[in-house]
Design an enzyme around this catalytic site. Sequence first.
Site, mmCIF file in Angstrom:
data_model
loop_
_atom_site.group_PDB
_atom_site.id
_atom_site.type_symbol
_atom_site.label_atom_id
_atom_site.label_comp_id
_atom_site.label_asym_id
_atom_site.label_seq_id
_atom_site.Cartn_x
_atom_site.Cartn_y
_atom_site.Cartn_z
ATOM 1 N N GLY A 10 0.840 -1.205 0.000
ATOM 2 C CA GLY A 10 0.000 0.000 0.000
ATOM 3 C C GLY A 10 0.872 1.250 0.000
ATOM 4 O O GLY A 10 1.898 1.284 0.668
ATOM 5 N N ARG A 72 0.534 -4.910 -4.964
ATOM 6 C CA ARG A 72 0.638 -5.929 -3.915
ATOM 7 C C ARG A 72 1.056 -7.273 -4.517
ATOM 8 O O ARG A 72 0.612 -8.324 -4.065
ATOM 9 C CB ARG A 72 -0.687 -6.042 -3.164
ATOM 10 C CG ARG A 72 -1.029 -4.799 -2.361
ATOM 11 C CD ARG A 72 -2.146 -5.053 -1.380
ATOM 12 N NE ARG A 72 -2.581 -3.850 -0.715
ATOM 13 C CZ ARG A 72 -2.022 -3.377 0.399
ATOM 14 N NH1 ARG A 72 -1.005 -3.992 0.942
ATOM 15 N NH2 ARG A 72 -2.489 -2.280 0.946
ATOM 16 N N ASP A 103 5.403 -5.044 5.875
ATOM 17 C CA ASP A 103 5.759 -6.431 6.209
ATOM 18 C C ASP A 103 5.701 -7.374 5.004
ATOM 19 O O ASP A 103 6.553 -8.252 4.870
ATOM 20 C CB ASP A 103 4.907 -6.956 7.378
ATOM 21 C CG ASP A 103 3.424 -6.788 7.132
ATOM 22 O OD1 ASP A 103 3.049 -5.988 6.262
ATOM 23 O OD2 ASP A 103 2.628 -7.474 7.807
ATOM 24 N N THR A 125 5.098 1.804 6.206
ATOM 25 C CA THR A 125 3.675 1.443 6.222
ATOM 26 C C THR A 125 2.977 2.380 7.187
ATOM 27 O O THR A 125 3.479 2.621 8.290
ATOM 28 C CB THR A 125 3.372 -0.015 6.644
ATOM 29 O OG1 THR A 125 1.973 -0.099 6.997
ATOM 30 C CG2 THR A 125 4.161 -0.507 7.837
ATOM 31 N N ASP A 127 0.605 1.654 8.799
ATOM 32 C CA ASP A 127 0.147 0.844 9.930
ATOM 33 C C ASP A 127 1.148 0.823 11.089
ATOM 34 O O ASP A 127 0.776 0.471 12.209
ATOM 35 C CB ASP A 127 -0.097 -0.607 9.480
ATOM 36 C CG ASP A 127 -1.289 -0.723 8.552
ATOM 37 O OD1 ASP A 127 -2.144 0.175 8.565
ATOM 38 O OD2 ASP A 127 -1.359 -1.712 7.805
ATOM 39 N N ASP A 129 3.402 -1.305 11.806
ATOM 40 C CA ASP A 129 3.435 -2.614 12.475
ATOM 41 C C ASP A 129 4.645 -3.463 12.107
ATOM 42 O O ASP A 129 4.629 -4.684 12.294
ATOM 43 C CB ASP A 129 2.126 -3.378 12.189
ATOM 44 C CG ASP A 129 1.897 -3.603 10.707
ATOM 45 O OD1 ASP A 129 2.674 -3.081 9.890
ATOM 46 O OD2 ASP A 129 0.935 -4.308 10.360
ATOM 47 N N ARG A 171 -4.845 -3.265 10.320
ATOM 48 C CA ARG A 171 -5.300 -4.651 10.101
ATOM 49 C C ARG A 171 -5.206 -5.465 11.388
ATOM 50 O O ARG A 171 -6.235 -5.808 11.971
ATOM 51 C CB ARG A 171 -4.424 -5.267 9.005
ATOM 52 C CG ARG A 171 -4.685 -6.690 8.679
ATOM 53 C CD ARG A 171 -3.900 -7.067 7.456
ATOM 54 N NE ARG A 171 -4.373 -6.355 6.280
ATOM 55 C CZ ARG A 171 -5.460 -6.692 5.596
ATOM 56 N NH1 ARG A 171 -6.182 -7.729 5.979
ATOM 57 N NH2 ARG A 171 -5.823 -6.010 4.539
ATOM 58 N N GLU A 222 -10.104 -0.772 11.637
ATOM 59 C CA GLU A 222 -10.873 -1.613 10.705
ATOM 60 C C GLU A 222 -10.730 -3.105 11.028
ATOM 61 O O GLU A 222 -11.609 -3.901 10.733
ATOM 62 C CB GLU A 222 -10.426 -1.350 9.261
ATOM 63 C CG GLU A 222 -8.960 -1.696 9.042
ATOM 64 C CD GLU A 222 -8.433 -1.424 7.651
ATOM 65 O OE1 GLU A 222 -9.212 -1.108 6.743
ATOM 66 O OE2 GLU A 222 -7.203 -1.540 7.493
HETATM 67 O O1 F6P Z 1 -1.000 -0.686 3.857
HETATM 68 C C1 F6P Z 1 -1.734 -1.358 4.827
HETATM 69 C C2 F6P Z 1 -3.152 -0.923 4.766
HETATM 70 O O2 F6P Z 1 -3.131 0.435 4.913
HETATM 71 C C3 F6P Z 1 -4.095 -1.600 5.764
HETATM 72 O O3 F6P Z 1 -4.253 -0.942 6.972
HETATM 73 C C4 F6P Z 1 -5.380 -1.657 4.972
HETATM 74 O O4 F6P Z 1 -6.182 -2.710 5.426
HETATM 75 C C5 F6P Z 1 -4.912 -1.887 3.605
HETATM 76 O O5 F6P Z 1 -3.687 -1.210 3.499
HETATM 77 C C6 F6P Z 1 -5.863 -1.463 2.509
HETATM 78 O O6 F6P Z 1 -5.161 -1.363 1.327
HETATM 79 P P1 F6P Z 1 -5.736 -1.392 -0.142
HETATM 80 O O7 F6P Z 1 -7.119 -0.869 -0.113
HETATM 81 O O8 F6P Z 1 -4.790 -0.530 -0.895
HETATM 82 O O9 F6P Z 1 -5.647 -2.804 -0.582
#
Ligand code: F6P
Length: 342
Positions: A10, A72, A103, A125, A127, A129, A171, A222
């Site tokens: 992301g 991704r 990660d 990230t 996040d 994490d 996440r 989320e």
């Molecule tokens: O990069 C991690 C993250 O931001 C998560 O928190 C989220 O669930 C996810 O990306 C959503 O990413 P996308 O909508 O780009 O697949």
Amino acid sequence: MKIGVLTGGGDCPGLNPAIRAVVRRAEQHGDEVLGIHNGWAGLLGETKSQPLTSRDVSGILPLGGTILGTSRTNPLRNPAHIAQVEQNMQNLGLDALVAIGGDDTLTVAAHLHERGLALVGVPKTMDNDVSGTDYTIGFNSAVSIVADALDKLHTTASSHHRVLVVEVMGRGAGWVAVVGGLAGGADYVVIPEVPATIAEICDHLQTRRARGKDFSIIVVSEGAAIQGVETHDDASRDAFNHVRLDRRNIGEIVGREIERRTGFETRVTVLGHLQRGGSPSLFDRVLATRLGVKAVDYIHEGRFGYMPALRGNEIVPVRLADAVATPKLVDPELYELARTFF
Ligand code: F6P
């Protein structure tokens, strides 16, 4: 030397400052840099890349997103793809590769390094994490956006005497919710690491009303699971087998249940990809610059299979395998501190 650089996973603010830092430091060393397009996808099949000089990265320091594009894509899913990445790195004449990612991207980098590729990671990230580093690129920008949103939501929540549920990204780790909530004065924060029930959330709201607080802001990650409300994951998964958390609609479901149980008028705001957009914060610009510079230095020191990481105010080397072994979860002490303000 010829150094490749890619951004995977992301996007988030701070990727461009990191790319710029890699290019500028590499030029100082007399290296050539090749920007790989769209993460690992750019090293599969017909490669997609562009040479990067300081001219190409001029002006990108305050730009959000990534000039290289991202995806991704996960080459580990298919042994033939792993071989393609290896072959393409050779065909492109790359002596080393800087993989800027979270990660997932760093897990791929750790695995490819074990197979002998000359790789260095850079942790990013929103996040926050990734283990081994206090902060990842993108987190500070994201929580600044969350805090700004909470400031704005406070005025409308208080004018209408409403409950406002704010769903944020996160996440398995609730860093964005806790730190964003602390900075923006949330009245309750629900994160994946700390079990919560809808009954206790509603009790808390009722107690606040009884104390004369006629509005409340609740921040929900989320990825949080709340006992007493049902969520359903749909079948779609990304290349790293993650469920689409945006489709769980936890914020909407919790908001509806709060209104049903308490009778308080409730509205829901999902911050979504706004948290990953816009210009990087000053903190992220400086962090990304420090990490990008160090990544190139590690290549010159032959320190492959590592990422530069922030510990306190120092940049230290951390093995990629250690960084991705377990996610960095919210420190219980920090959550307790946030609870002081609920
Ligand atoms: O990069 C991690 C993250 O931001 C998560 O928190 C989220 O669930 C996810 O990306 C959503 O990413 P996308 O909508 O780009 O697949």
